[in-house]
Motif scaffolding. Structure first.
Motif, PDB file in Angstrom:
ATOM      1  N   UNK A 155      20.032  -8.310  -8.750  1.00  0.00           N
ATOM      2  CA  UNK A 155      20.086  -8.946  -7.437  1.00  0.00           C
ATOM      3  C   UNK A 155      19.086 -10.093  -7.371  1.00  0.00           C
ATOM      4  N   UNK A 156      19.583 -11.271  -7.045  1.00  0.00           N
ATOM      5  CA  UNK A 156      18.711 -12.428  -6.881  1.00  0.00           C
ATOM      6  C   UNK A 156      18.391 -13.180  -8.151  1.00  0.00           C
ATOM      7  N   UNK A 157      19.002 -12.802  -9.264  1.00  0.00           N
ATOM      8  CA  UNK A 157      18.737 -13.512 -10.515  1.00  0.00           C
ATOM      9  C   UNK A 157      19.597 -14.779 -10.588  1.00  0.00           C
ATOM     10  N   UNK A 158      19.302 -15.605 -11.585  1.00  0.00           N
ATOM     11  CA  UNK A 158      19.930 -16.921 -11.642  1.00  0.00           C
ATOM     12  C   UNK A 158      20.294 -17.320 -13.056  1.00  0.00           C
ATOM     13  N   UNK A 159      21.491 -17.866 -13.193  1.00  0.00           N
ATOM     14  CA  UNK A 159      21.920 -18.556 -14.396  1.00  0.00           C
ATOM     15  C   UNK A 159      22.658 -19.790 -13.902  1.00  0.00           C
ATOM     16  N   UNK A 160      22.229 -20.982 -14.303  1.00  0.00           N
ATOM     17  CA  UNK A 160      22.784 -22.197 -13.713  1.00  0.00           C
ATOM     18  C   UNK A 160      24.182 -22.537 -14.223  1.00  0.00           C
ATOM     19  N   UNK A 161      24.696 -21.774 -15.177  1.00  0.00           N
ATOM     20  CA  UNK A 161      26.069 -21.996 -15.625  1.00  0.00           C
ATOM     21  C   UNK A 161      27.039 -21.370 -14.634  1.00  0.00           C
ATOM     22  N   UNK A 162      28.326 -21.415 -14.911  1.00  0.00           N
ATOM     23  CA  UNK A 162      29.309 -20.987 -13.944  1.00  0.00           C
ATOM     24  C   UNK A 162      29.665 -22.153 -13.049  1.00  0.00           C
ATOM     25  N   UNK A 163      30.095 -21.863 -11.833  1.00  0.00           N
ATOM     26  CA  UNK A 163      30.382 -22.922 -10.871  1.00  0.00           C
ATOM     27  C   UNK A 163      29.064 -23.436 -10.299  1.00  0.00           C
ATOM     28  N   UNK A 164      29.144 -24.505  -9.532  1.00  0.00           N
ATOM     29  CA  UNK A 164      27.928 -25.033  -8.922  1.00  0.00           C
ATOM     30  C   UNK A 164      27.294 -24.012  -7.985  1.00  0.00           C
ATOM     31  N   UNK A 165      28.138 -23.271  -7.254  1.00  0.00           N
ATOM     32  CA  UNK A 165      27.681 -22.173  -6.405  1.00  0.00           C
ATOM     33  C   UNK A 165      28.486 -20.934  -6.786  1.00  0.00           C
ATOM     34  N   UNK A 166      27.818 -19.920  -7.305  1.00  0.00           N
ATOM     35  CA  UNK A 166      28.465 -18.653  -7.614  1.00  0.00           C
ATOM     36  C   UNK A 166      28.178 -17.656  -6.491  1.00  0.00           C
ATOM     37  N   UNK A 167      29.241 -17.089  -5.901  1.00  0.00           N
ATOM     38  CA  UNK A 167      29.108 -16.046  -4.887  1.00  0.00           C
ATOM     39  C   UNK A 167      29.215 -14.707  -5.598  1.00  0.00           C
ATOM     40  N   UNK A 168      28.151 -13.885  -5.476  1.00  0.00           N
ATOM     41  CA  UNK A 168      28.024 -12.713  -6.330  1.00  0.00           C
ATOM     42  C   UNK A 168      27.838 -11.454  -5.504  1.00  0.00           C
ATOM     43  N   UNK A 169      28.707 -10.458  -5.713  1.00  0.00           N
ATOM     44  CA  UNK A 169      28.514  -9.132  -5.145  1.00  0.00           C
ATOM     45  C   UNK A 169      27.496  -8.418  -6.022  1.00  0.00           C
ATOM     46  N   UNK A 170      26.341  -8.094  -5.453  1.00  0.00           N
ATOM     47  CA  UNK A 170      25.215  -7.612  -6.258  1.00  0.00           C
ATOM     48  C   UNK A 170      24.475  -6.525  -5.500  1.00  0.00           C
ATOM     49  N   UNK A 171      24.122  -5.448  -6.186  1.00  0.00           N
ATOM     50  CA  UNK A 171      23.479  -4.286  -5.562  1.00  0.00           C
ATOM     51  C   UNK A 171      21.991  -4.543  -5.364  1.00  0.00           C
ATOM     52  N   UNK A 172      21.563  -4.574  -4.104  1.00  0.00           N
ATOM     53  CA  UNK A 172      20.152  -4.784  -3.787  1.00  0.00           C
ATOM     54  C   UNK A 172      19.366  -3.485  -3.784  1.00  0.00           C
ATOM     55  N   UNK A 173      20.046  -2.355  -3.987  1.00  0.00           N
ATOM     56  CA  UNK A 173      19.356  -1.081  -4.081  1.00  0.00           C
ATOM     57  C   UNK A 173      19.099  -0.403  -2.754  1.00  0.00           C
ATOM     58  N   UNK A 174      19.764  -0.839  -1.701  1.00  0.00           N
ATOM     59  CA  UNK A 174      19.572  -0.229  -0.401  1.00  0.00           C
ATOM     60  C   UNK A 174      20.727  -0.549   0.521  1.00  0.00           C
ATOM     61  N   UNK A 175      20.621  -0.038   1.768  1.00  0.00           N
ATOM     62  CA  UNK A 175      21.731  -0.136   2.702  1.00  0.00           C
ATOM     63  C   UNK A 175      21.690  -1.383   3.558  1.00  0.00           C
ATOM     64  N   UNK A 176      20.697  -2.212   3.416  1.00  0.00           N
ATOM     65  CA  UNK A 176      20.578  -3.384   4.272  1.00  0.00           C
ATOM     66  C   UNK A 176      21.692  -4.386   4.054  1.00  0.00           C
ATOM     67  N   UNK A 177      22.156  -4.974   5.153  1.00  0.00           N
ATOM     68  CA  UNK A 177      23.135  -6.049   5.060  1.00  0.00           C
ATOM     69  C   UNK A 177      22.348  -7.331   4.825  1.00  0.00           C
ATOM     70  N   UNK A 178      22.277  -7.757   3.580  1.00  0.00           N
ATOM     71  CA  UNK A 178      21.423  -8.887   3.268  1.00  0.00           C
ATOM     72  C   UNK A 178      21.880  -9.649   2.055  1.00  0.00           C
ATOM     73  N   UNK A 179      21.246 -10.785   1.861  1.00  0.00           N
ATOM     74  CA  UNK A 179      21.557 -11.629   0.728  1.00  0.00           C
ATOM     75  C   UNK A 179      20.304 -12.269   0.185  1.00  0.00           C
ATOM     76  N   UNK A 180      20.425 -12.811  -0.999  1.00  0.00           N
ATOM     77  CA  UNK A 180      19.335 -13.544  -1.620  1.00  0.00           C
ATOM     78  C   UNK A 180      19.953 -14.639  -2.480  1.00  0.00           C
TER      79      UNK A 180
END
Length: 322
Positions: free
Chosen positions: A113-138
């Protein structure tokens, strides 16, 4: 509904934060630019891809209080992007920013969660487990210290650095249960980070025209986009920097989308609002991606059209008389 939280990770060079402008605000370049073999600029639109490679696959990686149809989910994603291309209803400034889906380019990211690789599209939208129930993003944003071409046409603008890639993570822990409205608002906020805006309520130097601690509601919510110098935003006359305590944004009526805590949800900016950008959000967009001329209001367009028709009629009449 659980409290909505969001954050941005700034990689490499410092970035501009919404209303919080560093001396080197990061922007996407308006001129074509290749970085590591990848096209990375506003030219042709900012391309985005999603985890799973389709709207359905992306939707199915999240938990829902009521599972939206694929059509409704796609519409919500489109609305989140569309909010950032909307015309500022107060100043009249639009934007040349465009977003283009590019699902043929697979998402490329790091290992968490929150890691980065500049390849892919210019903006990658990623479903990623933050390890908790909070509705959040990074949102992880990478930039490097190269001047940009501004959307106003100024080339080699030195008071800036260039964004070269974004990984936008949304928590898909099974305990995080979304409504479609909550998902849309969270994504809209995180897309602000993807453009170079940051969280206004986390402290720092706040860009504004008239902030006053004695009237935070009145001075944090007025429009200042028309004070931005489109040829040199960093030297805009009438704008200054202020130190604004984060607590000021918890006051009733200060509902700015780019608040980290709550995402500006409040009486003046309800969760159902499809275009939740406020004056500060539009002002900072104009600062980062300046437009030279405001979009005429519909009534003004009608007046201009009427004048043009009248002028055409007069010219034709003169021609016939002659």
């Amino acid at each position: 509904m659980r409290w909505l939280l969001a954050a941005v990770v700034l990689m490499s060079s410092p970035l501009c934060r919404a209303g919080v402008i560093s001396p080197f605000g990061a922007r996407w370049d308006a001129a074509p630019r290749i970085v590591g073999g990848n096209e990375r600029s506003l030219a042709g639109g900012l391309r985005y891809s999603v985890s799973g490679g389709s709207y359905q696959a992306f939707r199915d990686q999240f938990s829902w209080n009521s599972v939206p149809t694929v059509t409704a989910f796609q519409q919500a994603v489109d609305q989140a992007f569309g909010a950032w291309t909307s015309v500022d209803p107060v100043s009249g400034f639009g934007t040349s920013i465009q977003f283009v889906s590019d699902f043929s380019t697979p998402v490329v990211t790091g290992s968490g969660f929150g890691t980065l690789n500049i390849n892919g599209a210019e903006i990658d939208l990623i479903a990623s487990d933050a390890g908790g129930a909070g509705l959040g993003g990074l949102t992880a944003v990478s930039s490097f210290g190269t001047p940009v071409t501004l959307t106003s046409g100024v080339a080699g603008y030195a008071s800036s650095v260039t964004i070269q890639g974004v990984d936008l993570h949304l928590n898909n822990n099974s305990a995080a249960v979304y409504s479609l409205d909550a998902f849309r608002r969270l994504l809209t906020h995180e897309l602000g980070h993807a453009l170079g805006l940051g969280d206004v309520d986390l402290g720092g130097t706040f860009l504004d025209d008239n902030y006053s601690a004695s009237d935070p509601l009145g001075t944090l919510t007025n429009s200042w986009a028309d004070l931005v110098n489109p040829l040199d935003p960093a030297n805009s006359v009438g704008l200054s920097t202020f130190s604004v305590p984060g607590s000021q944004f918890a006051l009733s009526g200060v509902d700015i989308l780019m608040e980290s805590n709550g995402l500006g949800i409040g009486p003046t900016n309800p969760l159902s609002n499809l275009v939740p950008l406020t004056n500060d959000d539009y002002g900072t967009r104009q600062f980062l991606y300046p437009e030279l001329v405001a979009v005429p209001e519909p009534r003004s367009l009608l007046v201009l059209a009427a004048l043009s028709i009248a002028g055409l009629y007069r010219r034709r009449k003169s021609h016939r008389v002659a």
